[in-house]
Design a protein around this motif. Sequence first.
Motif, mmCIF file in Angstrom:
data_model
loop_
_atom_site.group_PDB
_atom_site.id
_atom_site.type_symbol
_atom_site.label_atom_id
_atom_site.label_comp_id
_atom_site.label_asym_id
_atom_site.label_seq_id
_atom_site.Cartn_x
_atom_site.Cartn_y
_atom_site.Cartn_z
ATOM 1 N N GLU A 135 29.288 -4.405 -15.852
ATOM 2 C CA GLU A 135 27.894 -4.231 -16.236
ATOM 3 C C GLU A 135 27.739 -3.967 -17.728
ATOM 4 N N TYR A 137 25.754 -9.134 -15.202
ATOM 5 C CA TYR A 137 25.288 -8.026 -14.368
ATOM 6 C C TYR A 137 24.882 -6.807 -15.183
ATOM 7 N N HIS A 188 17.407 -7.723 -13.549
ATOM 8 C CA HIS A 188 17.559 -8.625 -12.401
ATOM 9 C C HIS A 188 16.806 -9.932 -12.602
ATOM 10 N N TRP A 189 15.587 -9.875 -13.142
ATOM 11 C CA TRP A 189 14.792 -11.093 -13.276
ATOM 12 C C TRP A 189 15.432 -12.070 -14.256
ATOM 13 N N ARG A 234 18.672 -12.298 -14.705
ATOM 14 C CA ARG A 234 19.802 -12.875 -13.976
ATOM 15 C C ARG A 234 19.327 -13.999 -13.067
ATOM 16 N N THR A 287 21.227 -11.047 -5.687
ATOM 17 C CA THR A 287 20.386 -10.409 -6.703
ATOM 18 C C THR A 287 19.064 -9.938 -6.107
ATOM 19 N N GLU A 330 19.631 -6.785 -4.221
ATOM 20 C CA GLU A 330 19.716 -5.632 -5.126
ATOM 21 C C GLU A 330 18.335 -5.190 -5.583
ATOM 22 N N MET A 331 17.465 -6.153 -5.884
ATOM 23 C CA MET A 331 16.123 -5.823 -6.360
ATOM 24 C C MET A 331 15.311 -5.103 -5.286
#
Length: 356
Positions: free
Chosen positions: A80, A86, A90-91, A93, A308, A311-312
């Motif tokens: 990270e 990572y 998130h958006w 990614r 992803t 995770e969000m």
Amino acid sequence: MGLIGSILVLSFLIFFHELGHFLAAKLFGVRVEAFSIGFGKTRIFKKQIGETEYSLRPIPLGGFVQLKGQSDIDPKLRNEDKDSLYGIAHWKRLVILAAGSFFNLLLAFLLFMAIGLMGKNELVPIVGKVQENMPAALAGLKSGDRILEIDGEKIVTWNALSSVIAESKGTLEIVFLRNNQEFITRITPKLGESKNLFGESIERPLVGISASGDVEIVSYSFLDSMLYAFRETKESSKLILQSIEKIFVGVVPLSEVGGVVSIVSITKKATELGIVTLFAFSALISVNLGILNLLPIPALDGGHIIFTLYEMVSKRIPTQETLYRLSMAGWIVLLGLMGLGFYNDILRIINGTMPF
């Protein structure tokens, strides 16, 4: 030259896909460690520019962009850092992961647009046979009539005519040409049985006419070519998704699945049939690459997108062991599909049905 041309075409399609990932990663500050056209450990050519190694490898039917912190083979290598895939929002990614497929769809759009501007042979909307007691006959249409407009929409191909009728919900106002004079009539299609592209019996609106078989070169203005390209890209995407669905439900047999040999063979044939045919087939393959890479299989971009999104929503990261097991399962599925395609290709070669 056809074989070399087909390999170059496929390599370019893959290059364009990876270029999408590359540019999106650069936009968001993610380190791109490698950009390769082709697979294999051997590098035919390589050059280090800044933080990225650019290379050409011996197996041309593939390619990859290696982003910092990303490993499809071993997801435990994830980190990270701020310049890692990572280590960003998130958006961002999601944009990077979807960029490859977006570029494939963009390329297909540009190819279809070029086809629209150059012009291609199309069945023109001239009526051939008219079935008795069907809506078209009752409305006065005859063999030789050329359909010009339906409900104010200009009709230049038989395919466009067929699509408008298939999607109709009621009475249609039709402008047609007969003996160099324009006439207007109204037709209300009636439901009847037909066959779709997969050979299934379906119920759809019919008017009772067939094409005369006349073919003309149809081209479009710049604006109309954009609309044509958008429509063709959308319809090609829908067809691929439908094909995947039909394979899963058993309508399309697994024996119809093709591999890289089929793709190279058909692309080779397309290169020999002229630039328009080559562009059309390349656009279809590009859409295919874009859509298939979005499938929710862990080894593909779609699998990473699912992770992803998880995770969000959950605000949790899957355990390294879970990621590892799912990635391995994804590779098993992917390699199984590739193996099936290759097996079918070999059978076609043995049976003499491969179009070399």
